[in-house]
Motif scaffolding. Structure first.
Motif, PDB file in Angstrom:
ATOM      1  N   GLY A   1       0.790  -1.222   0.000  1.00 40.00           N
ATOM      2  CA  GLY A   1       0.000   0.000   0.000  1.00 40.00           C
ATOM      3  C   GLY A   1       0.818   1.264   0.000  1.00 40.00           C
ATOM      4  O   GLY A   1       0.275   2.358  -0.217  1.00 40.00           O
ATOM      5  N   GLY A   2       2.110   1.146   0.294  1.00 40.25           N
ATOM      6  CA  GLY A   2       2.972   2.324   0.289  1.00 40.25           C
ATOM      7  C   GLY A   2       2.653   3.310   1.397  1.00 40.25           C
ATOM      8  O   GLY A   2       2.094   2.958   2.441  1.00 40.25           O
ATOM      9  N   ARG A   3       2.969   4.571   1.146  1.00 41.84           N
ATOM     10  CA  ARG A   3       2.788   5.609   2.163  1.00 41.84           C
ATOM     11  C   ARG A   3       1.345   6.058   2.318  1.00 41.84           C
ATOM     12  O   ARG A   3       0.964   6.588   3.356  1.00 41.84           O
ATOM     13  N   TYR A   4       0.522   5.846   1.293  1.00 39.27           N
ATOM     14  CA  TYR A   4      -0.792   6.490   1.271  1.00 39.27           C
ATOM     15  C   TYR A   4      -1.966   5.558   1.529  1.00 39.27           C
ATOM     16  O   TYR A   4      -3.067   6.021   1.819  1.00 39.27           O
ATOM     17  N   PHE A   5      -1.759   4.243   1.460  1.00 33.91           N
ATOM     18  CA  PHE A   5      -2.883   3.322   1.593  1.00 33.91           C
ATOM     19  C   PHE A   5      -2.539   2.207   2.577  1.00 33.91           C
ATOM     20  O   PHE A   5      -1.417   1.698   2.581  1.00 33.91           O
ATOM     21  N   PRO A   6      -3.529   1.794   3.391  1.00 31.90           N
ATOM     22  CA  PRO A   6      -3.260   0.729   4.355  1.00 31.90           C
ATOM     23  C   PRO A   6      -3.119  -0.641   3.694  1.00 31.90           C
ATOM     24  O   PRO A   6      -2.558  -1.577   4.286  1.00 31.90           O
ATOM     25  N   PHE A   7      -3.633  -0.764   2.464  1.00 36.71           N
ATOM     26  CA  PHE A   7      -3.630  -2.061   1.781  1.00 36.71           C
ATOM     27  C   PHE A   7      -3.808  -1.799   0.286  1.00 36.71           C
ATOM     28  O   PHE A   7      -4.395  -0.790  -0.109  1.00 36.71           O
ATOM     29  N   TRP A   8      -3.275  -2.711  -0.523  1.00 40.03           N
ATOM     30  CA  TRP A   8      -3.424  -2.580  -1.975  1.00 40.03           C
ATOM     31  C   TRP A   8      -4.015  -3.879  -2.519  1.00 40.03           C
ATOM     32  O   TRP A   8      -3.477  -4.957  -2.321  1.00 40.03           O
ATOM     33  N   ARG A   9      -5.148  -3.763  -3.204  1.00 37.59           N
ATOM     34  CA  ARG A   9      -5.804  -4.940  -3.804  1.00 37.59           C
ATOM     35  C   ARG A   9      -5.748  -4.840  -5.329  1.00 37.59           C
ATOM     36  O   ARG A   9      -6.112  -3.821  -5.906  1.00 37.59           O
ATOM     37  N   ASP A  10      -5.247  -5.883  -5.950  1.00 36.27           N
ATOM     38  CA  ASP A  10      -5.064  -5.860  -7.399  1.00 36.27           C
ATOM     39  C   ASP A  10      -5.265  -7.267  -7.943  1.00 36.27           C
ATOM     40  O   ASP A  10      -5.419  -8.237  -7.179  1.00 36.27           O
ATOM     41  N   THR A  11      -5.272  -7.388  -9.259  1.00 38.25           N
ATOM     42  CA  THR A  11      -5.373  -8.700  -9.899  1.00 38.25           C
ATOM     43  C   THR A  11      -4.365  -8.777 -11.035  1.00 38.25           C
ATOM     44  O   THR A  11      -4.285  -7.857 -11.859  1.00 38.25           O
ATOM     45  N   HIS A  12      -3.600  -9.868 -11.066  1.00 39.39           N
ATOM     46  CA  HIS A  12      -2.596 -10.072 -12.095  1.00 39.39           C
ATOM     47  C   HIS A  12      -2.630 -11.547 -12.490  1.00 39.39           C
ATOM     48  O   HIS A  12      -2.995 -12.408 -11.679  1.00 39.39           O
ATOM     49  N   ALA A  13      -2.264 -11.842 -13.736  1.00 36.49           N
ATOM     50  CA  ALA A  13      -2.283 -13.215 -14.220  1.00 36.49           C
ATOM     51  C   ALA A  13      -0.904 -13.637 -14.696  1.00 36.49           C
ATOM     52  O   ALA A  13      -0.190 -12.864 -15.337  1.00 36.49           O
ATOM     53  N   ARG A  14      -0.543 -14.864 -14.380  1.00 35.67           N
ATOM     54  CA  ARG A  14       0.671 -15.503 -14.905  1.00 35.67           C
ATOM     55  C   ARG A  14       0.222 -16.565 -15.892  1.00 35.67           C
ATOM     56  O   ARG A  14      -0.557 -17.466 -15.546  1.00 35.67           O
ATOM     57  N   ILE A  15       0.693 -16.460 -17.113  1.00 30.84           N
ATOM     58  CA  ILE A  15       0.254 -17.358 -18.187  1.00 30.84           C
ATOM     59  C   ILE A  15       1.441 -18.171 -18.690  1.00 30.84           C
ATOM     60  O   ILE A  15       2.530 -17.639 -18.910  1.00 30.84           O
ATOM     61  N   GLN A  16       1.232 -19.452 -18.872  1.00 34.83           N
ATOM     62  CA  GLN A  16       2.183 -20.316 -19.562  1.00 34.83           C
ATOM     63  C   GLN A  16       1.458 -20.958 -20.731  1.00 34.83           C
ATOM     64  O   GLN A  16       0.325 -21.424 -20.587  1.00 34.83           O
ATOM     65  N   GLY A  17       2.101 -20.963 -21.902  1.00 34.74           N
ATOM     66  CA  GLY A  17       1.464 -21.589 -23.050  1.00 34.74           C
ATOM     67  C   GLY A  17       1.477 -20.709 -24.283  1.00 34.74           C
ATOM     68  O   GLY A  17       2.286 -19.800 -24.428  1.00 34.74           O
ATOM     69  N   GLU A  18       0.547 -21.006 -25.175  1.00 30.92           N
ATOM     70  CA  GLU A  18       0.539 -20.371 -26.489  1.00 30.92           C
ATOM     71  C   GLU A  18       0.315 -18.867 -26.445  1.00 30.92           C
ATOM     72  O   GLU A  18       0.838 -18.131 -27.291  1.00 30.92           O
ATOM     73  N   SER A  19      -0.456 -18.383 -25.488  1.00 28.18           N
ATOM     74  CA  SER A  19      -0.741 -16.955 -25.431  1.00 28.18           C
ATOM     75  C   SER A  19       0.489 -16.115 -25.136  1.00 28.18           C
ATOM     76  O   SER A  19       0.498 -14.909 -25.385  1.00 28.18           O
ATOM     77  N   VAL A  20       1.547 -16.739 -24.618  1.00 32.59           N
ATOM     78  CA  VAL A  20       2.782 -15.996 -24.352  1.00 32.59           C
ATOM     79  C   VAL A  20       3.392 -15.504 -25.668  1.00 32.59           C
ATOM     80  O   VAL A  20       4.008 -14.436 -25.711  1.00 32.59           O
ATOM     81  N   ALA A  21       3.194 -16.255 -26.744  1.00 37.61           N
ATOM     82  CA  ALA A  21       3.684 -15.811 -28.052  1.00 37.61           C
ATOM     83  C   ALA A  21       3.010 -14.511 -28.464  1.00 37.61           C
ATOM     84  O   ALA A  21       3.633 -13.637 -29.074  1.00 37.61           O
ATOM     85  N   VAL A  22       1.742 -14.370 -28.106  1.00 42.83           N
ATOM     86  CA  VAL A  22       1.012 -13.139 -28.422  1.00 42.83           C
ATOM     87  C   VAL A  22       1.544 -11.980 -27.571  1.00 42.83           C
ATOM     88  O   VAL A  22       1.761 -10.874 -28.072  1.00 42.83           O
ATOM     89  N   LEU A  23       1.752 -12.221 -26.278  1.00 40.23           N
ATOM     90  CA  LEU A  23       2.320 -11.192 -25.409  1.00 40.23           C
ATOM     91  C   LEU A  23       3.691 -10.754 -25.915  1.00 40.23           C
ATOM     92  O   LEU A  23       4.020  -9.555 -25.914  1.00 40.23           O
ATOM     93  N   GLN A  24       4.484 -11.724 -26.353  1.00 42.76           N
ATOM     94  CA  GLN A  24       5.808 -11.414 -26.884  1.00 42.76           C
ATOM     95  C   GLN A  24       5.695 -10.527 -28.121  1.00 42.76           C
ATOM     96  O   GLN A  24       6.480  -9.585 -28.309  1.00 42.76           O
ATOM     97  N   GLU A  25       4.715 -10.801 -28.973  1.00 44.45           N
ATOM     98  CA  GLU A  25       4.541  -9.996 -30.184  1.00 44.45           C
ATOM     99  C   GLU A  25       4.106  -8.575 -29.842  1.00 44.45           C
ATOM    100  O   GLU A  25       4.533  -7.607 -30.471  1.00 44.45           O
ATOM    101  N   VAL A  26       3.269  -8.428 -28.818  1.00 46.00           N
ATOM    102  CA  VAL A  26       2.851  -7.092 -28.370  1.00 46.00           C
ATOM    103  C   VAL A  26       4.063  -6.297 -27.907  1.00 46.00           C
ATOM    104  O   VAL A  26       4.234  -5.117 -28.263  1.00 46.00           O
ATOM    105  N   PHE A  27       4.921  -6.929 -27.113  1.00 53.27           N
ATOM    106  CA  PHE A  27       6.127  -6.240 -26.658  1.00 53.27           C
ATOM    107  C   PHE A  27       7.033  -5.905 -27.831  1.00 53.27           C
ATOM    108  O   PHE A  27       7.596  -4.800 -27.894  1.00 53.27           O
ATOM    109  N   ALA A  28       7.194  -6.842 -28.761  1.00 51.75           N
ATOM    110  CA  ALA A  28       8.084  -6.628 -29.907  1.00 51.75           C
ATOM    111  C   ALA A  28       7.639  -5.427 -30.742  1.00 51.75           C
ATOM    112  O   ALA A  28       8.484  -4.668 -31.239  1.00 51.75           O
TER     113      ALA A  28
END
Length: 483
Positions: free
Chosen positions: A249-276
């Motif tokens: 939460g850092g200096r300003y918030f008592p807590f931080w709530r978020d959502t993130h995904a870790r993907i393994q598989g074919e979709s990583v090729a798409v993520l790689q292309e987006v970065f490229a």
């Protein structure tokens, strides 16, 4: 003499405003955006001209054409043709799992508006806290053998980032290619800091160099994505930037709530292309051949995913369209989380129609504020939606930063796009549309866990807002397209 100069100044000023107004009208922006800029010109003419030059001008056609586009299907057909060849088969497999015809519409929509391909041989792990996500990310970074690609809206210089940077330096010394893109407005990284990283073998660049003299007029187009790709077989995307506040939460918030995904598989090729694509647009270096994707193992019960991107150079507002389609095709319930809520007319109508049709529509917003004006503007949208039956909640445990939408326990969207006009039209965003009951139910379960530390906002609460504050909120809404 002075009066003569004053006259010349006024003539030049109002001529400039007239030219800008004509230019604004010819851009054919949405009426709300056009009216907002006209108000800026009227009330603060000199400052308004500067602001419009810096934040309001759209990308010129010529400028768009110089950018490598996120037309993923076209770009993937050379290196990853097998992903494209299996589209018909994978669509059939998905329909056998979920007989609803709506999934077919969603697949076709994303294929049409963002060249998004459907992949099945994936596994997905969700994180709802920064501590858990960064612990796993650090393990993945330490195991990297070939390359690490990172793209963040915010890259702090704090305890967490220092720890990550030390790992990246070590990996670079071992011969791993480390490339980082960051947004120049999301954070300012001094030249000295960047030089230190480059000296250690870490290639780091501000995305598209928006602060350069020749591009400063489009600096309003932020790169809001949060991506990591490791060796072509692990990818991360979601709401968490690189900073200590995402853990505690850092200096300003008592807590931080978020959502993130870790993907393994074919979709990583798409993520790689987006970065490229982003890397090429920034420094004109093609890294596709230098960053190969390994053979993807087949998964009998893999997760169907479509990665979709949008940005100011996109032909269509693809993420807004997918939100609209998800809301419009729901049959039972719709659960939305977004820290900011400044929807356009189409999303408002879709939410009203769904609620009036008897669909359970709930929206969870942050109760802790990091920006007041968007919060004030958001309040003006709530009355009509509440009247239609949409339920709103404010998260009170800390800052809610997740961006998720789940429909009928079988389809969900996880990514970087907020439910606001900026994410729909001005930012570079990326979302994963996941067709999987297990993942969708996990997102739903977390939604109801979050409701336990939230307060519901009702029509009675709205009616208790004093007139002066309602006026303030309405004024903030006038500038909603600019926020």
């Amino acid at each position: 003499m002075a009066s003569h100069l004053d006259t010349l100044f006024l003539v030049a000023l109002y001529t400039s405003i007239a030219v800008m107004v004509i230019y604004l009208l010819l851009e054919n922006k949405e009426a709300g955006t056009t009216l907002s800029w006209l108000l800026v010109f009227f009330f603060i003419p000199i400052v308004g001209l500067i602001l419009y030059f810096l934040f309001g001008k759209g990308m010129r056609k010529k400028q768009k054409e110089t950018l490598a586009r996120q037309n993923l299907e076209h770009r993937l057909q050379y290196q990853y043709s097998s992903l494209l060849d299996q589209q018909v088969t994978e669509t059939q497999v998905l329909h056998e799992r979920y007989t609803s015809p709506e999934s077919g519409k969603l697949i076709r929509l994303l294929q049409s508006n963002s060249d998004s391909i459907l992949t099945r041989h994936n596994s997905v792990k969700l994180f709802f806290s920064g501590r858990h996500k960064f612990d796993v990310l650090i393990e993945d970074l330490e195991a990297a053998q070939h390359y690490i690609h990172m793209e963040y809206f915010i890259w702090r210089r704090d305890e967490l980032t220092r720890k990550i940077v030390e790992i990246l330096k070590k990996k670079a010394a071992q011969g791993v290619k480390v490339r980082i893109l960051y947004d120049e407005i999301g954070n300012f990284l001094p030249r000295r800091y960047r030089r230190k990283l480059r000296k250690a073998g870490i290639e780091i660049h501000p995305n598209y160099h928006f602060l350069s003299l020749f591009r400063i007029h489009i600096l309003n187009y932020r790169n809001h994505r949060k991506l990591v790709i490791i060796d072509g077989h692990i990818g991360y995307l979601g709401g968490m930037n690189m900073g200590q506040e995402y853990i505690n939460g850092g200096r300003y918030f008592p807590f931080w709530r978020d959502t993130h995904a870790r993907i393994q598989g074919e979709s990583v090729a798409v993520l790689q292309e987006v970065f490229a694509v982003g890397w090429f647009n920034t420094i004109k270096e093609d890294i596709e051949k230098a960053s190969p994707i390994p053979e993807i193992p087949k998964r009998a019960n893999g997760t169907h995913i479509q990665i979709t991107t949008s940005g100011p150079d996109s032909e269509w507002d693809s993420i807004k369209q997918i939100y609209f389609q998800l809301i419009s095709t729901a049959e039972k319930h719709i659960y939305i989380i977004s820290p900011y809520f400044i929807p356009d007319a189409s999303i408002v109508m879709a939410l009203k129609t769904a609620a009036l049709s008897g669909i359970d529509v709930r929206v969870l917003l942050t109760g802790y504020l990091d920006k007041r004006v968007p919060y004030w503007a958001a309040l003006t949208y709530l009355k009509d939606l509440l009247s239609a039956g949409v339920r709103f909640f404010y998260y009170t445990k800390g800052f809610m930063h997740a961006k998720t939408l789940v429909v009928d326990s079988h389809t969900c969207s996880i990514g970087t796009a907020n439910m606001d006009i900026r994410s729909f039209a001005l930012n570079y965003e990326i979302n994963a549309l996941i067709y999987d009951q297990g993942i969708a139910k996990e997102v739903e379960e977390m939604f109801f866990t979050d409701l336990q530390t939230s307060r519901e906002f009702t029509l009675k609460d709205y009616d208790s807002i004093r007139r002066l504050k309602q006026l303030r909120n309405s004024l903030a809404r006038l500038f909603a397209p600019l926020l």
